[in-house]
Scaffold this motif. Structure first.
Motif, PDB file in Angstrom:
ATOM      1  N   ALA A   1     -20.436   0.947 -18.112  1.00  0.00           N
ATOM      2  CA  ALA A   1     -19.298   1.575 -18.784  1.00  0.00           C
ATOM      3  C   ALA A   1     -18.749   2.695 -17.909  1.00  0.00           C
ATOM      4  O   ALA A   1     -19.486   3.317 -17.144  1.00  0.00           O
ATOM      5  N   PRO A   2     -17.457   2.962 -18.021  1.00  0.00           N
ATOM      6  CA  PRO A   2     -16.892   4.071 -17.256  1.00  0.00           C
ATOM      7  C   PRO A   2     -17.425   5.410 -17.774  1.00  0.00           C
ATOM      8  O   PRO A   2     -17.442   5.648 -18.970  1.00  0.00           O
ATOM      9  N   MET A   3     -17.906   6.246 -16.853  1.00  0.00           N
ATOM     10  CA  MET A   3     -18.471   7.544 -17.234  1.00  0.00           C
ATOM     11  C   MET A   3     -18.055   8.595 -16.216  1.00  0.00           C
ATOM     12  O   MET A   3     -18.611   8.646 -15.110  1.00  0.00           O
ATOM     13  N   ALA A   4     -17.069   9.417 -16.568  1.00  0.00           N
ATOM     14  CA  ALA A   4     -16.608  10.479 -15.672  1.00  0.00           C
ATOM     15  C   ALA A   4     -17.747  11.459 -15.425  1.00  0.00           C
ATOM     16  O   ALA A   4     -18.450  11.869 -16.344  1.00  0.00           O
ATOM     17  N   GLY A   5     -17.948  11.823 -14.181  1.00  0.00           N
ATOM     18  CA  GLY A   5     -18.975  12.774 -13.820  1.00  0.00           C
ATOM     19  C   GLY A   5     -20.364  12.179 -13.681  1.00  0.00           C
ATOM     20  O   GLY A   5     -21.302  12.882 -13.325  1.00  0.00           O
ATOM     21  N   ALA A   6     -20.522  10.901 -13.980  1.00  0.00           N
ATOM     22  CA  ALA A   6     -21.850  10.293 -13.904  1.00  0.00           C
ATOM     23  C   ALA A   6     -21.876   9.034 -13.050  1.00  0.00           C
ATOM     24  O   ALA A   6     -22.871   8.754 -12.386  1.00  0.00           O
ATOM     25  N   ALA A   7     -20.814   8.265 -13.061  1.00  0.00           N
ATOM     26  CA  ALA A   7     -20.816   6.956 -12.402  1.00  0.00           C
ATOM     27  C   ALA A   7     -20.338   7.060 -10.955  1.00  0.00           C
ATOM     28  O   ALA A   7     -19.358   6.438 -10.561  1.00  0.00           O
ATOM     29  N   ASP A   8     -21.061   7.836 -10.149  1.00  0.00           N
ATOM     30  CA  ASP A   8     -20.694   7.928  -8.741  1.00  0.00           C
ATOM     31  C   ASP A   8     -21.146   6.664  -8.004  1.00  0.00           C
ATOM     32  O   ASP A   8     -21.760   5.777  -8.589  1.00  0.00           O
ATOM     33  N   MET A   9     -20.828   6.587  -6.730  1.00  0.00           N
ATOM     34  CA  MET A   9     -21.092   5.360  -5.984  1.00  0.00           C
ATOM     35  C   MET A   9     -22.574   4.990  -5.994  1.00  0.00           C
ATOM     36  O   MET A   9     -22.929   3.824  -6.190  1.00  0.00           O
ATOM     37  N   ALA A  10     -23.456   5.961  -5.785  1.00  0.00           N
ATOM     38  CA  ALA A  10     -24.894   5.665  -5.762  1.00  0.00           C
ATOM     39  C   ALA A  10     -25.356   5.085  -7.099  1.00  0.00           C
ATOM     40  O   ALA A  10     -26.103   4.104  -7.137  1.00  0.00           O
ATOM     41  N   PHE A  11     -24.897   5.663  -8.192  1.00  0.00           N
ATOM     42  CA  PHE A  11     -25.278   5.181  -9.516  1.00  0.00           C
ATOM     43  C   PHE A  11     -24.756   3.768  -9.750  1.00  0.00           C
ATOM     44  O   PHE A  11     -25.463   2.906 -10.272  1.00  0.00           O
ATOM     45  N   ARG A  12     -23.507   3.510  -9.339  1.00  0.00           N
ATOM     46  CA  ARG A  12     -22.940   2.169  -9.503  1.00  0.00           C
ATOM     47  C   ARG A  12     -23.724   1.144  -8.700  1.00  0.00           C
ATOM     48  O   ARG A  12     -23.966   0.027  -9.161  1.00  0.00           O
ATOM     49  N   GLU A  13     -24.129   1.509  -7.484  1.00  0.00           N
ATOM     50  CA  GLU A  13     -24.913   0.587  -6.657  1.00  0.00           C
ATOM     51  C   GLU A  13     -26.268   0.293  -7.300  1.00  0.00           C
ATOM     52  O   GLU A  13     -26.728  -0.849  -7.281  1.00  0.00           O
TER      53      GLU A  13
END
Length: 78
Positions: free
Chosen positions: A15-27
């Motif tokens: 899910a889209p999460m401002a402030g949390a879903a940075d590139m490392a987290f998405r990977e």
């Protein structure tokens, strides 16, 4: 599932999460089987102005594809 011409494997998505879903987290989420990921929201004004922080939010690595981006703004011309 299919969105337009993109076939998505799996059943869970990030899910889209401002402030949390940075590139490392998405990977990481993609490596654990997320069918797709979504970047943090990026400002349409920031994109047009070439703001480096805004443009960094739009970066997508091969490891997190397929990936969607969120663009927000209130001016249709932007």
């Amino acid at each position: 599932m299919r969105i337009s011409q993109v076939d998505l494997e799996g059943f869970a998505a990030l899910a889209p999460m401002a402030g949390a879903a940075d590139m490392a987290f998405r990977e990481i989420c993609a490596s654990y089987g997320a069918a797709y990921t979504v970047n943090e929201m990026a400002s349409a004004k920031g994109i047009v102005a070439g703001d480096s922080k805004t443009l960094a939010l739009l970066r997508v690595s091969d490891a997190q594809r397929p990936c969607a981006v969120q663009i927000f703004g209130d001016n249709p011309q932007t």
